[in-house]
Design a protein around this motif. Structure first.
Motif, PDB file in Angstrom:
ATOM      1  N   ALA A  12      41.479  39.348  52.381  1.00 53.17           N
ATOM      2  CA  ALA A  12      40.614  40.501  52.146  1.00 53.17           C
ATOM      3  C   ALA A  12      41.438  41.745  51.844  1.00 53.17           C
ATOM      4  N   ALA A  13      42.537  41.917  52.576  1.00 51.29           N
ATOM      5  CA  ALA A  13      43.409  43.073  52.338  1.00 51.29           C
ATOM      6  C   ALA A  13      44.050  42.989  50.957  1.00 51.29           C
ATOM      7  N   ALA A  14      44.426  41.780  50.530  1.00 52.21           N
ATOM      8  CA  ALA A  14      45.001  41.602  49.197  1.00 52.21           C
ATOM      9  C   ALA A  14      43.984  41.953  48.120  1.00 52.21           C
ATOM     10  N   VAL A  15      42.726  41.566  48.336  1.00 49.99           N
ATOM     11  CA  VAL A  15      41.660  41.887  47.381  1.00 49.99           C
ATOM     12  C   VAL A  15      41.492  43.400  47.269  1.00 49.99           C
ATOM     13  N   VAL A  37      46.256  27.999  39.953  1.00 47.50           N
ATOM     14  CA  VAL A  37      47.540  28.332  39.342  1.00 47.50           C
ATOM     15  C   VAL A  37      48.617  28.613  40.384  1.00 47.50           C
ATOM     16  N   ASP A  38      48.219  28.803  41.633  1.00 47.29           N
ATOM     17  CA  ASP A  38      49.204  29.091  42.673  1.00 47.29           C
ATOM     18  C   ASP A  38      48.541  28.919  44.033  1.00 47.29           C
ATOM     19  N   PHE A  39      49.360  28.846  45.081  1.00 50.08           N
ATOM     20  CA  PHE A  39      48.830  28.882  46.438  1.00 50.08           C
ATOM     21  C   PHE A  39      49.758  29.698  47.317  1.00 50.08           C
ATOM     22  N   PHE A  40      49.197  30.221  48.393  1.00 48.91           N
ATOM     23  CA  PHE A  40      49.932  31.107  49.284  1.00 48.91           C
ATOM     24  C   PHE A  40      49.959  30.524  50.693  1.00 48.91           C
ATOM     25  N   ARG A  41      51.108  30.634  51.322  1.00 50.11           N
ATOM     26  CA  ARG A  41      51.272  30.165  52.702  1.00 50.11           C
ATOM     27  C   ARG A  41      50.929  31.297  53.670  1.00 50.11           C
ATOM     28  N   ARG A  42      50.814  30.939  54.929  1.00 51.81           N
ATOM     29  CA  ARG A  42      50.401  31.910  55.947  1.00 51.81           C
ATOM     30  C   ARG A  42      51.414  33.032  56.129  1.00 51.81           C
ATOM     31  N   ASP A  43      52.693  32.750  55.888  1.00 51.66           N
ATOM     32  CA  ASP A  43      53.717  33.760  56.151  1.00 51.66           C
ATOM     33  C   ASP A  43      53.886  34.755  54.997  1.00 51.66           C
ATOM     34  N   GLU A  44      53.077  34.637  53.966  1.00 47.84           N
ATOM     35  CA  GLU A  44      53.136  35.591  52.862  1.00 47.84           C
ATOM     36  C   GLU A  44      52.106  36.697  53.099  1.00 47.84           C
ATOM     37  N   ASN A  45      52.555  37.932  53.048  1.00 49.71           N
ATOM     38  CA  ASN A  45      51.659  39.040  53.396  1.00 49.71           C
ATOM     39  C   ASN A  45      50.766  39.441  52.224  1.00 49.71           C
ATOM     40  N   GLU A  46      49.868  40.373  52.491  1.00 46.80           N
ATOM     41  CA  GLU A  46      48.889  40.767  51.485  1.00 46.80           C
ATOM     42  C   GLU A  46      49.524  41.391  50.245  1.00 46.80           C
TER      43      GLU A  46
END
Length: 211
Positions: A93-96, A183-192
């Motif tokens: 949500a923060a990334a959005v 096209v991509d995926f994000f792991r839990r340790d990647e921040n917003e």
């Protein structure tokens, strides 16, 4: 050379040109998207994702085509999850919000892997609490299983009669672009900030490709 042989030669030449053009386009597309430095997966990122039928917060059956009308950050979890899911969805949500400030229209999507408890109403309330743009999806056990398998996610309910059971599950967030799929995926340790940066890169790349 007979007329039939000449016609066959022309057909074969056209087919070869067509295949070559398609391969050139495909490799160009792969190259442009790969420049964003996304995650790597065995079999290629294209092996993740696919069609699904699920149920939205209004109780309507929707498909992936109905949902992914804009760039989307997709997460599989469940509303009773005590810690992991809230943190991951809050990160998305923060990334959005960061992307919105930069002019990118991106939606977060939450897909429940706990259809026993997560009714459309429950998923809808959870999604709206996490972010006003978030789409909440659930479905029958069969629908949820099919969607999970398409996205290569894992989940397993803890056995027992306790209504407060937990569900083990994978925690990747997938970036889906209309016309391109995952096209991509994000792991839990990647921040917003990192999620927003790579997402913006892929959106720009897709626009350069005309999608």
């Amino acid at each position: 050379m007979t007329r039939a042989t000449a016609i066959l030669a022309v057909i074969l030449l056209a087919a070869m040109v067509g295949v070559s053009a398609w391969l050139a386009f495909f490799r160009s597309t792969e190259s442009v998207l790969a420049a964003c430095g996304g995650a790597q997966v065995a079999g290629g990122i294209g092996a993740i994702g696919g069609p699904f039928e699920l149920v939205n917060a209004s109780g309507e059956t929707v498909t992936d085509r109905d949902v992914f009308t804009k760039p989307s950050l997709v997460y599989f979890g469940y509303t009773f999850c005590p810690d992991v899911c809230p943190l991951d969805n809050a990160r998305n949500a923060a990334a959005v919000d960061i992307l919105l400030e930069q002019g990118y229209d991106v939606q977060p999507v939450f897909i429940s892997i706990d259809p026993e408890r997560d009714t459309p109403e429950v998923v809808g309330e959870y999604a709206s609490y996490m972010h006003p743009r978030m789409i909440g999806l659930t479905g029958s056990p069969e629908q949820v299983k099919a969607a999970s398998q398409a996205y290569k996610t894992y989940y397993r309910k803890h056995e027992g009669d306790d209504e407060f059971y937990l569900v083990d599950h994978s925690t990747f967030t997938y970036l889906v672009l209309p016309g391109h799929g995952v096209v991509d995926f994000f792991r839990r340790d990647e921040n917003e900030e990192e999620v927003a940066r790579r997402t913006a890169c892929y959106i720009e790349a897709a626009e350069r490709l005309g999608n």
